[in-house]
Enzyme design. Structure first.
Site, PDB file in Angstrom:
ATOM      1  N   CYS A  82       0.852  -1.193   0.000  1.00  0.00           N
ATOM      2  CA  CYS A  82       0.000   0.000   0.000  1.00  0.00           C
ATOM      3  C   CYS A  82       0.887   1.243   0.000  1.00  0.00           C
ATOM      4  O   CYS A  82       1.801   1.363   0.818  1.00  0.00           O
ATOM      5  CB  CYS A  82      -0.880  -0.013   1.245  1.00  0.00           C
ATOM      6  N   CYS A  85       0.383   3.245   3.538  1.00  0.00           N
ATOM      7  CA  CYS A  85       0.914   2.814   4.837  1.00  0.00           C
ATOM      8  C   CYS A  85       1.993   1.747   4.754  1.00  0.00           C
ATOM      9  O   CYS A  85       2.476   1.293   5.778  1.00  0.00           O
ATOM     10  CB  CYS A  85      -0.226   2.324   5.716  1.00  0.00           C
ATOM     11  N   CYS A 130      -7.199  -1.324   1.713  1.00  0.00           N
ATOM     12  CA  CYS A 130      -6.129  -1.722   2.611  1.00  0.00           C
ATOM     13  C   CYS A 130      -6.694  -1.937   4.015  1.00  0.00           C
ATOM     14  O   CYS A 130      -7.400  -1.080   4.537  1.00  0.00           O
ATOM     15  CB  CYS A 130      -5.042  -0.646   2.618  1.00  0.00           C
ATOM     16  N   CYS A 133      -4.948   0.992   6.514  1.00  0.00           N
ATOM     17  CA  CYS A 133      -5.255   2.436   6.435  1.00  0.00           C
ATOM     18  C   CYS A 133      -6.600   2.729   5.770  1.00  0.00           C
ATOM     19  O   CYS A 133      -7.024   3.874   5.727  1.00  0.00           O
ATOM     20  CB  CYS A 133      -4.132   3.194   5.721  1.00  0.00           C
ATOM     21  N   CYS A 153      -8.335  -6.369  -9.338  1.00  0.00           N
ATOM     22  CA  CYS A 153      -7.965  -5.338 -10.318  1.00  0.00           C
ATOM     23  C   CYS A 153      -7.615  -4.073  -9.531  1.00  0.00           C
ATOM     24  O   CYS A 153      -8.498  -3.366  -9.047  1.00  0.00           O
ATOM     25  CB  CYS A 153      -9.143  -5.111 -11.257  1.00  0.00           C
TER      26      CYS A 153
END
Length: 164
Positions: A82, A85, A130, A133, A153
């Site tokens: 991510c 984060c 995520c 976060c 995707c």
């Protein structure tokens, strides 16, 4: 007798109406605003940290243009994380070429992502975000390869890549 200008006006009105309906389905609220996540910042802090493109996708559920992310063509061994984060999200072992223009994976890493129902754009899809976060990553579809049959995707601008 119908005049060309009448047809043109009708077509212009029809296209404008369709565009309005499509835009009505788009959201501009911060991603996962109703939930609490271990990593949190103000919208202004996220924007400063991420830059405009990643902030728009991760925090406001936008979508990058297809084929615009360098991660779409990333084929080295490593981990996709991510951008908000740094939580590891996907292994390169699960990446595949979907032909959609976005990085696609058949499975996330364990306990990396969460999903919610997305009813924008006048359809129902499964949004992927995520777990740490709450950043919007993309959507998951049931048209992927074996062994899962899933296609995660993802927006490349929402992730970073660390080679192994």
């Amino acid at each position: 007798m119908v005049h060309v200008s009448d047809r043109r006006s009708f077509l212009t009105l029809a296209v404008s109406g369709l565009a309005g309906v499509a835009l009505w389905g788009c959201r501009s609220a911060p991603a996962a605003a109703a939930e609490r996540y271990p990593v949190q910042m103000s919208d202004a802090q996220w924007r400063k940290k991420l830059g405009d493109a990643a902030w728009s996708v991760l925090r406001h559920e936008s979508t990058e243009r297809p084929y615009s992310s360098p991660l779409n063509g990333e084929h080295r061994t490593g981990t996709f994380a991510c951008k908000g984060c740094a939580l590891p999200l996907f292994s390169s072992r699960t990446k595949f070429e979907s032909g959609t223009g976005w990085p696609s994976f058949w499975a996330p890493l364990p306990n990396a992502v969460a999903t919610t129902t997305d009813r924008s754009l006048l359809m129902e899809r499964v949004e992927v975000h995520c777990r740490q976060c709450g950043g919007h990553l993309g959507h998951v579809f049931d048209d992927g390869p074996k062994p899962t049959g899933k296609r995660y995707c993802m927006n490349g601008v929402a992730m970073t890549f660390k080679p192994a």
